[in-house]
Design an enzyme around this catalytic site. Sequence first.
Site, PDB file in Angstrom:
ATOM      1  N   GLU A  92       0.834  -1.194   0.000  1.00 51.88           N
ATOM      2  CA  GLU A  92       0.000   0.000   0.000  1.00 51.88           C
ATOM      3  C   GLU A  92       0.871   1.247   0.000  1.00 51.88           C
ATOM      4  O   GLU A  92       1.989   1.249   0.516  1.00 51.88           O
ATOM      5  CB  GLU A  92      -0.917  -0.001   1.227  1.00 51.88           C
ATOM      6  CG  GLU A  92      -1.877  -1.180   1.243  1.00 51.88           C
ATOM      7  CD  GLU A  92      -2.846  -1.178   2.411  1.00 51.88           C
ATOM      8  OE1 GLU A  92      -3.717  -2.061   2.430  1.00 51.88           O
ATOM      9  OE2 GLU A  92      -2.745  -0.302   3.299  1.00 51.88           O
ATOM     10  N   CYS A 337      -1.039   6.561   9.815  1.00 47.34           N
ATOM     11  CA  CYS A 337       0.243   6.030  10.260  1.00 47.34           C
ATOM     12  C   CYS A 337       0.050   4.780  11.106  1.00 47.34           C
ATOM     13  O   CYS A 337      -0.739   4.769  12.049  1.00 47.34           O
ATOM     14  CB  CYS A 337       0.973   7.098  11.077  1.00 47.34           C
ATOM     15  SG  CYS A 337       2.595   6.590  11.621  1.00 47.34           S
TER      16      CYS A 337
END
EC number: 2.1.1.192
Length: 356
Positions: A92, A337
Site C-alpha cells: 500500500e 500512520c
Amino acid sequence: MNKKNLLSFNQNALNDFFVGLGEKPYRTKQIMQWIYKDHEFDFEKMLNFSKSLRDELSKVVCVELLRVVKQNFILDGVIKWVLALDKNNHIEMIYIPEKNRGTLCISSQVGCGLACTFCSTGMQGFNKNLTTAEIIAQVLIASRYLNSKTKRISNVVFMGMGEPLLNEHAVYNACDLLLDDLAFGLSRRKVTISTSGVVPAMLRMSERTPVSLAVSLHASDDHLRNELVPINQKYSLEELLKACKVYLQAGTQKRHILFEYVMLKGVNDSIEHANKLVKLLKGISAKINLIPFNSFEKTQYQTSSAQTIEKFQNILYHQGIRTMTRRTRGEDIGGACGQLAGKVLDKTKRTYDRRH
C-alpha cells in the site's frame, strides 16, 4: 528469458546498459525522458530510437508497473493505493495533500519483520524486500495519476510498509532516481528514509545517499522501547543515538533528524516520559513528530487524549525542541500512520503465532 525492468536502473546503470548495446550514453537521457517525464513505457512509441534499437530493447528489457488493485479516496484529498506484486502479496501507498506540498508515503518491503507492537504492518509478518523497480513503480503510478489531476508530489517518504534500512540496495537506488533531475528531480530534503533503528545501516547511509533521516523512537528508555520496538533489544538507545550523531556530522549541509513518537495512552505519554525525552535528545539537532495512535484490529493500545498530547508537546517546546503533532488523516480508509497492512504471505509465521 526474464527481461530486466528498466525501473531498477539508475542513471549510471542505464549508461552502462546502453554502452553494452553499442549505443551512446545520450540514449540514457532520451529513455529517462520517455519514462519519467512523458510516462511512455512502450518502446515502439519511442520514435527517436531506431527501429533496430526499439526491437533490441523489447527483447531484453521492459518497463513494468504494479497492478492497481484498489484506489481509495477521502474528502480531504488523501488517496490510498493497494498494489499487487502477485496474487499473495499486496503493498500500500498513501498520497497526502497539504496546502504547499503533496507527500507520497511508499513501501519498501512486503510486510515487516520488526514486529513493533503498535503497528499493523509489523503484526503481519514479513515476506520479501521490494526491488528498486517495485519501489519506483509506486511513485510512477502515483505521479501519472496526480499529473492528470494537476496535483504534484513534492515529498516522498519511506514510511509505508517495511523497514527501508533492511533493504538498503534497492532503497538507495530508488533514492538516486528520486533525486535525479532526469527522473523525479526531488531535493534531498524532500526525500526521507524512516528507520526503527537499524544502526549498522544508519552508519552507512550518509556514505550512500544524502536524503533526510527519520527515526521511529516512541520511547525514552530502553526498558519501554524494548517492548514497543523490539529491534531495540539488538541496538540500544545509546547505540541508536550515536548513529544519529554520525549522520548529523556527515552532511555538508546543516541537518536535523525527525524523531517519530506515537502517543499511546498510559504507556509513553506522561510528563515523566516527556522530560526523559528532552534529556535523551539533548545535544542532537532534533525535530519531534508526535503521532496520535491509529487503532487497528486486535490492538491492545489506545491513543492519548488531545489534552495529554498538547501537554506533552508543550513540555518539549518549552525546552527548545521543535515539536509538531501529526494530523491524523486517512484513518477511515486504513491509511493512517501504522495502519498500512496490504496483503502478506507471511514467511515469519507471526500471524500464526498470534492465533495460537
